[in-house]
Design a protein around this motif. Structure first.
Motif, PDB file in Angstrom:
ATOM      1  N   ALA A  90       0.832  -1.209   0.000  1.00  0.00           N
ATOM      2  CA  ALA A  90       0.000   0.000   0.000  1.00  0.00           C
ATOM      3  C   ALA A  90       0.868   1.261   0.000  1.00  0.00           C
ATOM      4  CB  ALA A  90      -0.938  -0.013   1.203  1.00  0.00           C
ATOM      5  N   TYR A  91       1.865   1.286   0.866  1.00  0.00           N
ATOM      6  CA  TYR A  91       2.727   2.469   0.956  1.00  0.00           C
ATOM      7  C   TYR A  91       3.490   2.698  -0.347  1.00  0.00           C
ATOM      8  CZ  TYR A  91       6.492   5.614   2.289  1.00  0.00           C
ATOM      9  OH  TYR A  91       7.370   6.673   2.315  1.00  0.00           O
ATOM     10  N   GLU A  92       4.113   1.645  -0.866  1.00  0.00           N
ATOM     11  CA  GLU A  92       4.920   1.796  -2.078  1.00  0.00           C
ATOM     12  C   GLU A  92       4.063   2.169  -3.287  1.00  0.00           C
ATOM     13  OE1 GLU A  92       8.265   1.653  -2.423  1.00  0.00           O
ATOM     14  OE2 GLU A  92       8.555   1.302  -0.263  1.00  0.00           O
ATOM     15  N   SER A  93       2.790   1.777  -3.271  1.00  0.00           N
ATOM     16  CA  SER A  93       1.936   2.001  -4.437  1.00  0.00           C
ATOM     17  C   SER A  93       1.575   3.457  -4.668  1.00  0.00           C
ATOM     18  CB  SER A  93       0.653   1.167  -4.314  1.00  0.00           C
ATOM     19  OG  SER A  93      -0.228   1.719  -3.341  1.00  0.00           O
ATOM     20  N   ILE A  94       1.624   4.293  -3.621  1.00  0.00           N
ATOM     21  CA  ILE A  94       1.184   5.687  -3.758  1.00  0.00           C
ATOM     22  C   ILE A  94       2.346   6.655  -3.963  1.00  0.00           C
ATOM     23  CG2 ILE A  94      -0.870   5.293  -2.346  1.00  0.00           C
ATOM     24  CD1 ILE A  94       0.633   6.755  -0.041  1.00  0.00           C
ATOM     25  N   LEU A  95       3.576   6.181  -3.953  1.00  0.00           N
ATOM     26  CA  LEU A  95       4.733   7.071  -3.968  1.00  0.00           C
ATOM     27  C   LEU A  95       4.825   7.976  -5.198  1.00  0.00           C
ATOM     28  CD1 LEU A  95       7.542   4.900  -2.331  1.00  0.00           C
ATOM     29  CD2 LEU A  95       6.020   6.592  -1.297  1.00  0.00           C
ATOM     30  N   PRO A  96       4.388   7.547  -6.391  1.00  0.00           N
ATOM     31  CA  PRO A  96       4.450   8.474  -7.534  1.00  0.00           C
ATOM     32  C   PRO A  96       3.690   9.774  -7.307  1.00  0.00           C
ATOM     33  CG  PRO A  96       4.134   6.233  -8.319  1.00  0.00           C
ATOM     34  CD  PRO A  96       3.991   6.191  -6.824  1.00  0.00           C
ATOM     35  N   ALA A  97       2.708   9.759  -6.412  1.00  0.00           N
ATOM     36  CA  ALA A  97       1.920  10.965  -6.140  1.00  0.00           C
ATOM     37  C   ALA A  97       2.577  11.865  -5.099  1.00  0.00           C
ATOM     38  CB  ALA A  97       0.522  10.576  -5.671  1.00  0.00           C
ATOM     39  N   TYR A  98       3.647  11.388  -4.454  1.00  0.00           N
ATOM     40  CA  TYR A  98       4.270  12.140  -3.364  1.00  0.00           C
ATOM     41  C   TYR A  98       5.780  12.192  -3.590  1.00  0.00           C
ATOM     42  CZ  TYR A  98      -0.256  11.359  -1.160  1.00  0.00           C
ATOM     43  OH  TYR A  98      -1.605  11.338  -0.898  1.00  0.00           O
ATOM     44  N   SER A  99       6.227  13.250  -4.214  1.00  0.00           N
ATOM     45  CA  SER A  99       7.634  13.356  -4.613  1.00  0.00           C
ATOM     46  C   SER A  99       8.593  13.421  -3.429  1.00  0.00           C
ATOM     47  CB  SER A  99       7.829  14.601  -5.490  1.00  0.00           C
ATOM     48  OG  SER A  99       7.455  15.780  -4.777  1.00  0.00           O
ATOM     49  N   LYS A 100       8.093  13.831  -2.252  1.00  0.00           N
ATOM     50  CA  LYS A 100       8.970  13.961  -1.088  1.00  0.00           C
ATOM     51  C   LYS A 100       8.983  12.714  -0.201  1.00  0.00           C
ATOM     52  CE  LYS A 100       8.680  19.010  -0.860  1.00  0.00           C
ATOM     53  NZ  LYS A 100       8.359  20.200  -0.021  1.00  0.00           N
ATOM     54  N   ARG A 101       8.148  11.725  -0.522  1.00  0.00           N
ATOM     55  CA  ARG A 101       8.120  10.486   0.252  1.00  0.00           C
ATOM     56  C   ARG A 101       9.188   9.522  -0.267  1.00  0.00           C
ATOM     57  NH1 ARG A 101       5.828  10.582   5.217  1.00  0.00           N
ATOM     58  NH2 ARG A 101       3.727  11.497   5.176  1.00  0.00           N
ATOM     59  N   ALA A 102       9.919   8.903   0.659  1.00  0.00           N
ATOM     60  CA  ALA A 102      10.988   7.972   0.296  1.00  0.00           C
ATOM     61  C   ALA A 102      10.488   6.539   0.274  1.00  0.00           C
ATOM     62  CB  ALA A 102      12.143   8.101   1.278  1.00  0.00           C
ATOM     63  N   SER A 103      10.966   5.778  -0.691  1.00  0.00           N
ATOM     64  CA  SER A 103      10.655   4.354  -0.745  1.00  0.00           C
ATOM     65  C   SER A 103      11.388   3.629   0.375  1.00  0.00           C
ATOM     66  CB  SER A 103      11.084   3.771  -2.098  1.00  0.00           C
ATOM     67  OG  SER A 103      10.991   2.362  -2.087  1.00  0.00           O
ATOM     68  N   LEU A 104      10.849   2.476   0.777  1.00  0.00           N
ATOM     69  CA  LEU A 104      11.518   1.627   1.769  1.00  0.00           C
ATOM     70  C   LEU A 104      12.481   0.662   1.095  1.00  0.00           C
ATOM     71  CD1 LEU A 104       8.561   0.917   4.222  1.00  0.00           C
ATOM     72  CD2 LEU A 104      10.372   2.636   4.404  1.00  0.00           C
ATOM     73  N   SER A 105      12.588   0.753  -0.216  1.00  0.00           N
ATOM     74  CA  SER A 105      13.557  -0.049  -0.957  1.00  0.00           C
ATOM     75  C   SER A 105      14.964   0.271  -0.471  1.00  0.00           C
ATOM     76  CB  SER A 105      13.447   0.256  -2.455  1.00  0.00           C
ATOM     77  OG  SER A 105      14.451  -0.414  -3.177  1.00  0.00           O
ATOM     78  N   GLY A 106      15.734  -0.760  -0.168  1.00  0.00           N
ATOM     79  CA  GLY A 106      17.087  -0.576   0.341  1.00  0.00           C
ATOM     80  C   GLY A 106      17.152  -0.349   1.836  1.00  0.00           C
ATOM     81  N   GLN A 107      15.994  -0.140   2.475  1.00  0.00           N
ATOM     82  CA  GLN A 107      15.967   0.052   3.924  1.00  0.00           C
ATOM     83  C   GLN A 107      15.528  -1.206   4.661  1.00  0.00           C
ATOM     84  OE1 GLN A 107      14.670   3.968   5.526  1.00  0.00           O
ATOM     85  NE2 GLN A 107      13.737   4.286   3.515  1.00  0.00           N
TER      86      GLN A 107
END
Length: 463
Positions: A90-107
């Motif tokens: 759910a979190y990763e799916s909305i990231l294109p709409a929020y340029s300042k939100r960081a992905s959890l990829s790599g974390q």
């Protein structure tokens, strides 16, 4: 009495209970573009849902909690795992709409999102992406759910899709839906390698041999007649999301096993025994034990109760979609890791339960107020996960956030709490009142839960 008469008698019993309000019924109906949830008697007040806010995830979680309760094989550990991956998608799916939100990829351990998932907000409808990401993961994780409940899930997905597709271009609709589905499929592949994939279909390990000794846990056949082995004995080997949580933190009991009356161990058992005399029908201690007795198969489990607290809070106080996505994923990643750490410790120490100890050395006729579960005593899983919940939500929402918990409306009146820690502390002590944990398991369990939560809070959600 023939079978027809037996079935008729059972039917009359439930009709009578429903008539006197002892079995609250959940009913839902559509009202324009919104959905209202109604619970009878001690119910949540009806509300109009605005799916452009956190209400979209709230609505999904109300159904997910029902699914956990209704689906065979949904132990607390399976529930924690499923909700974590659902909310990661759910979190990763909305990231294109929020340029300042960081992905959890790599974390997160082993989680790497390929570059092809990078896209912009042009022709992107975040509600459609989130809706389809959640549906795709729910459809996979609840493959064993009763069909009638999956129909409700499909109906929610279709109604949300219809609402946010209205007036949009075909390109935007297709791009958004496909992005959500693709993210979900990527997360499902990630989940398949964590060690818990098949746990839904085999809760009890028939081949696992519990150690045998005076201090060792043993399955209580009176409480667990249907069980032939311990619950998820290898769960502690599963991959955690946070690397620093891949441990039991070297947390161990401060006492050594002893059957002698002057020993610390005996005195702690005596505390459970003496406290049980105050846990009588209708007493505050009995009500607390029952309120937090989130057993699998007829509740949405202890971790579900923690998620329910957040869900109820957001239902009353909506926030933005990205804020709720951060809250849900932080909490559920933490709950998943908390249960892995707790189970690693449980089968490492393999400690005897109060019920078995008290019967052997204090009172052979004693019985705890609630059923003893089929896994070792130390630490208290309820204490670990609720402390993780309190640590994360206190940090993200505040120290003095009051709320009313309607989670166990069939047990009694809703309970009011002034903070997440007040709730967590009651969760923890309820296990001593229930007669299934020593105090040491509670205090050390909370210590473990705090460490798990603190590690989750190190995740970066802003670029």
């Amino acid at each position: 009495m023939n079978k027809d008469k037996i079935y008729f008698a059972i039917l009359l019993f439930f009709v009578a209970k429903l008539s006197f309000g002892q079995v609250p019924v959940r009913r839902e109906f559509q009202a324009g573009n919104t959905t209202q949830l109604i619970l009878s008697e001690t119910a949540l007040p009806a509300k109009n849902y605005d799916f452009t806010t956190s209400d979209l995830q709230v609505k999904w979680h109300l159904l997910i909690l029902d699914l956990i309760e209704q689906t065979t094989g949904y132990t607390p550990l399976v529930a924690a795992r499923s909700m974590a991956y659902i909310n990661l998608a759910a979190y990763e799916s909305i990231l294109p709409a929020y340029s300042k939100r960081a992905s959890l990829s790599g974390q997160l351990q082993g989680f790497e999102k390929p570059k092809e998932f990078e896209t912009d907000s042009v022709d992107f409808i975040k509600e459609l992406a989130l809706n389809n990401a959640i549906f795709t993961t729910v459809d996979e994780f609840f493959v064993a759910a009763p069909f009638i409940w999956m129909e409700r899930i499909a109906a929610l997905k279709d109604s949300v899709d219809a609402k946010f597709s209205a007036g949009q271009s075909k390109l935007a609709i297709l791009k958004s839906k496909n992005y959500g589905v693709s993210i979900a499929e990527m997360v499902l592949k990630y989940a398949a390698k964590d060690g818990g994939k098949n746990a839904l279909f085999r809760s009890y390990d028939l081949n696992y041999k519990l150690p045998s000794c005076e201090s060792c846990f043993e399955i209580n056949r009176v409480a667990d007649l249907e069980n032939t082995g311990p619950l998820h004995p290898k769960w502690g080997l599963n991959r955690t999301f946070i690397a620093e949580n891949q441990t039991d933190f070297d947390i161990k009991p401060d006492f050594e096993f002893s059957k002698y009356k002057d020993s610390r161990f005996y005195k702690d058992a005596l505390e459970v025994y003496n406290t049980s005399k105050e846990v009588t029908a209708g007493s505050d201690k009995m009500n607390i034990a029952n309120f937090w007795d989130d057993a699998a198969t007829f509740t949405y489990t202890a971790v579900g109760h923690s998620v329910s607290i957040l869900t109820q809070l957001l239902r009353t106080n909506p926030v933005s979609i990205d804020s709720s996505a951060k809250l849900y994923v932080s909490l559920t990643l933490g709950l998943n890791d908390a249960m892995i750490a707790a189970w690693k410790s449980k089968y490492k120490h393999n400690l005897i339960r109060p019920g078995a100890y008290i019967k052997k050395y204090i009172d052979s006729k004693w019985e705890p107020a609630i059923l003893t579960p089929p896994f070792p005593e130390f630490p208290s899983g309820h204490s670990v996960q609720s402390a993780t919940m309190a640590t994360i939500l206190t940090n993200l929402l505040g120290e003095n956030v009051g709320f009313t918990d309607y989670s166990k409306y069939w047990v009694g009146e809703p309970k009011k709490f002034n903070s997440f820690w007040e709730s967590a502390n009651e969760t923890s002590i309820s296990r001593l009142y229930g007669g299934i944990h020593f105090r040491e398991a509670l205090t050390k369990g909370q210590e473990m839960g705090k460490k798990v939560g603190e590690n989750v809070l190190k995740l970066k959600f802003e670029k």
